[in-house]
Design a protein around this motif. Sequence first.
Motif, PDB file in Angstrom:
ATOM      1  N   LEU A 122       0.509 -18.074   3.272  1.00 48.22           N
ATOM      2  CA  LEU A 122       0.934 -17.036   3.425  1.00 48.22           C
ATOM      3  C   LEU A 122       1.728 -16.549   4.633  1.00 48.22           C
ATOM      4  CD1 LEU A 122      -1.636 -14.652   1.794  1.00 48.22           C
ATOM      5  CD2 LEU A 122       0.140 -15.351   0.824  1.00 48.22           C
ATOM      6  N   ASP A 123       2.757 -16.019   4.373  1.00 47.15           N
ATOM      7  CA  ASP A 123       3.731 -15.594   5.746  1.00 47.15           C
ATOM      8  C   ASP A 123       3.088 -14.258   6.246  1.00 47.15           C
ATOM      9  OD1 ASP A 123       5.641 -14.709   7.298  1.00 47.15           O
ATOM     10  OD2 ASP A 123       7.314 -14.807   6.036  1.00 47.15           O
ATOM     11  N   TRP A 124       2.250 -14.670   7.202  1.00 44.00           N
ATOM     12  CA  TRP A 124       1.356 -13.447   7.836  1.00 44.00           C
ATOM     13  C   TRP A 124       2.191 -12.632   8.893  1.00 44.00           C
ATOM     14  CZ3 TRP A 124      -2.730 -11.145   6.189  1.00 44.00           C
ATOM     15  CH2 TRP A 124      -3.643 -11.895   5.329  1.00 44.00           C
ATOM     16  N   ASP A 125       3.456 -13.020   9.445  1.00 43.91           N
ATOM     17  CA  ASP A 125       4.246 -12.616  10.162  1.00 43.91           C
ATOM     18  C   ASP A 125       4.767 -11.073   9.562  1.00 43.91           C
ATOM     19  OD1 ASP A 125       4.016 -13.909  12.349  1.00 43.91           O
ATOM     20  OD2 ASP A 125       5.776 -15.164  11.840  1.00 43.91           O
ATOM     21  N   ARG A 126       5.108 -11.422   8.083  1.00 46.97           N
ATOM     22  CA  ARG A 126       5.719 -10.222   7.287  1.00 46.97           C
ATOM     23  C   ARG A 126       4.411  -9.556   6.772  1.00 46.97           C
ATOM     24  NH1 ARG A 126       9.700 -12.559   2.721  1.00 46.97           N
ATOM     25  NH2 ARG A 126       9.716 -10.113   2.499  1.00 46.97           N
ATOM     26  N   ILE A 127       3.328  -9.986   6.508  1.00 47.31           N
ATOM     27  CA  ILE A 127       2.251  -9.276   5.855  1.00 47.31           C
ATOM     28  C   ILE A 127       1.790  -8.510   7.114  1.00 47.31           C
ATOM     29  CG2 ILE A 127      -0.242  -9.450   5.019  1.00 47.31           C
ATOM     30  CD1 ILE A 127       0.675 -12.014   3.747  1.00 47.31           C
ATOM     31  N   ASN A 128       1.627  -8.878   8.215  1.00 51.37           N
ATOM     32  CA  ASN A 128       0.964  -7.872   9.100  1.00 51.37           C
ATOM     33  C   ASN A 128       2.130  -6.891   9.726  1.00 51.37           C
ATOM     34  OD1 ASN A 128      -1.114  -9.434   9.828  1.00 51.37           O
ATOM     35  ND2 ASN A 128      -0.385 -10.678  11.096  1.00 51.37           N
ATOM     36  N   GLU A 129       3.463  -7.200   9.355  1.00 53.32           N
ATOM     37  CA  GLU A 129       4.559  -6.093   9.741  1.00 53.32           C
ATOM     38  C   GLU A 129       4.113  -5.076   8.432  1.00 53.32           C
ATOM     39  OE1 GLU A 129       9.293  -5.736   9.543  1.00 53.32           O
ATOM     40  OE2 GLU A 129       8.428  -7.675   9.378  1.00 53.32           O
ATOM     41  N   ILE A 130       4.015  -5.555   7.242  1.00 56.02           N
ATOM     42  CA  ILE A 130       3.819  -4.465   6.371  1.00 56.02           C
ATOM     43  C   ILE A 130       2.520  -3.791   6.593  1.00 56.02           C
ATOM     44  CG2 ILE A 130       3.230  -4.153   3.789  1.00 56.02           C
ATOM     45  CD1 ILE A 130       5.045  -6.796   2.980  1.00 56.02           C
ATOM     46  N   GLY A 131       1.499  -4.306   6.767  1.00 52.10           N
ATOM     47  CA  GLY A 131       0.005  -3.633   7.333  1.00 52.10           C
ATOM     48  C   GLY A 131       0.017  -2.626   8.226  1.00 52.10           C
ATOM     49  N   SER A 132       1.155  -2.817   9.230  1.00 47.64           N
ATOM     50  CA  SER A 132       1.245  -2.005  10.511  1.00 47.64           C
ATOM     51  C   SER A 132       1.754  -0.562  10.133  1.00 47.64           C
ATOM     52  CB  SER A 132       2.296  -2.709  11.378  1.00 47.64           C
ATOM     53  OG  SER A 132       3.533  -2.725  11.153  1.00 47.64           O
ATOM     54  N   ARG A 133       2.216  -0.519   8.661  1.00 47.99           N
ATOM     55  CA  ARG A 133       2.936   0.843   8.588  1.00 47.99           C
ATOM     56  C   ARG A 133       1.670   1.814   8.401  1.00 47.99           C
ATOM     57  NH1 ARG A 133       6.329  -1.966   3.541  1.00 47.99           N
ATOM     58  NH2 ARG A 133       7.937  -3.123   4.777  1.00 47.99           N
ATOM     59  N   PRO A 134       2.150   2.981   8.483  1.00 50.34           N
ATOM     60  CA  PRO A 134       1.109   4.021   8.486  1.00 50.34           C
ATOM     61  C   PRO A 134       0.302   3.972   6.952  1.00 50.34           C
ATOM     62  CG  PRO A 134       3.172   4.899   9.409  1.00 50.34           C
ATOM     63  CD  PRO A 134       3.542   3.717   8.916  1.00 50.34           C
ATOM     64  N   GLY A 135      -1.071   3.941   7.100  1.00 49.81           N
ATOM     65  CA  GLY A 135      -1.783   3.959   5.756  1.00 49.81           C
ATOM     66  C   GLY A 135      -1.756   2.764   4.965  1.00 49.81           C
ATOM     67  N   ALA A 136      -1.029   1.712   5.575  1.00 51.39           N
ATOM     68  CA  ALA A 136      -0.839   0.297   4.670  1.00 51.39           C
ATOM     69  C   ALA A 136      -1.860  -0.710   5.047  1.00 51.39           C
ATOM     70  CB  ALA A 136       0.486  -0.066   4.978  1.00 51.39           C
ATOM     71  N   ASN A 137      -2.614  -0.487   6.149  1.00 52.29           N
ATOM     72  CA  ASN A 137      -3.435  -1.621   6.700  1.00 52.29           C
ATOM     73  C   ASN A 137      -4.867  -1.672   5.943  1.00 52.29           C
ATOM     74  OD1 ASN A 137      -4.026  -3.963   8.578  1.00 52.29           O
ATOM     75  ND2 ASN A 137      -5.757  -2.621   9.058  1.00 52.29           N
ATOM     76  N   ALA A 138      -5.229  -0.797   5.086  1.00 54.08           N
ATOM     77  CA  ALA A 138      -6.590  -0.738   4.598  1.00 54.08           C
ATOM     78  C   ALA A 138      -6.737  -1.766   3.578  1.00 54.08           C
ATOM     79  CB  ALA A 138      -6.840   0.684   3.979  1.00 54.08           C
ATOM     80  N   GLY A 139      -5.409  -1.836   2.683  1.00 53.40           N
ATOM     81  CA  GLY A 139      -5.637  -2.875   1.691  1.00 53.40           C
ATOM     82  C   GLY A 139      -4.873  -4.115   1.682  1.00 53.40           C
ATOM     83  N   ILE A 140      -4.480  -4.391   2.999  1.00 52.58           N
ATOM     84  CA  ILE A 140      -3.484  -5.494   3.035  1.00 52.58           C
ATOM     85  C   ILE A 140      -4.019  -6.943   2.599  1.00 52.58           C
ATOM     86  CG2 ILE A 140      -3.753  -6.118   5.414  1.00 52.58           C
ATOM     87  CD1 ILE A 140      -0.555  -6.050   3.834  1.00 52.58           C
ATOM     88  N   LYS A 141      -5.453  -6.976   2.769  1.00 53.99           N
ATOM     89  CA  LYS A 141      -6.205  -8.214   2.312  1.00 53.99           C
ATOM     90  C   LYS A 141      -6.997  -7.788   0.935  1.00 53.99           C
ATOM     91  CE  LYS A 141      -6.293 -10.358   6.946  1.00 53.99           C
ATOM     92  NZ  LYS A 141      -6.857 -10.834   7.813  1.00 53.99           N
ATOM     93  N   GLY A 142      -6.591  -8.195  -0.122  1.00 55.95           N
ATOM     94  CA  GLY A 142      -7.393  -7.935  -1.366  1.00 55.95           C
ATOM     95  C   GLY A 142      -6.863  -6.612  -2.101  1.00 55.95           C
TER      96      GLY A 142
END
Length: 235
Positions: A122-142
């Motif tokens: 997986l491209d974790w650079d992009r995934i972590n960028e998405i997860g850093s958005r307000p309210g987005a981190n809770a479900g970024i894995k799963g």
Amino acid sequence: MDGPSSVAASVGRMNFPITTDRRAASVRPRTAALVAVPVLLLTAACGGGNGGDGGAEKDVAIADVPRAPATNGAGADKDGESAGGPPAGGSEFYDAQMAYVRCMRAEGGYKDFPDPRLSGYLDWDRINEIGSRPGANAGIKGGKGGACVEELTAAMAAEPERDQQKDYESMLAHAKCMRDNGVSRFANPTMSGGNVQPGGDPNPVSPSIDLNSPVYKQARETCAPKLLDGLDGMQ
């Protein structure tokens, strides 16, 4: 690891090598290039063209022989990616990864969840960028509400076996780099039962490292090369 729990640590190990269907297609042009070598050499040896002993024409002919890309394995270039498509082997892993990615887009709440890299991970650079958005981190894995945990588990089970000692050494070097670059509380990984446990925030349940601080972001960028492929989402 920087995630909220030890479960997230194991969840981070997802990413998928790619199918081998196009490997034969990449082999054929290389074979043709090798066959062309004696033909060109024979032509150069016969002289002709601009006269003289034919030395200049010989040099040109040899220089024009196509070279097959340098590889470090079956169908892979020096960066671990296939020159003519996905790397050889691991198609089951890649397919499982894509099933997870599709679930994350359709049911997990992340329509822009990125495709895996050509290496399959997986491209974790992009995934972590998405997860850093307000309210987005809770479900970024799963996925939100655990919508894609089943697909995630299947992807993890299909991942090719890793060298745990090499993974440990890679994460240890990364943790040291993070501390050297200002993230003083970044913990070392550990080995337990022959398996590596990621480092990162010493208390993931109650994080003490600010993932959005400029110092942390700069350290992540600086230290990223310390992590082997597939480990960038683990700590």
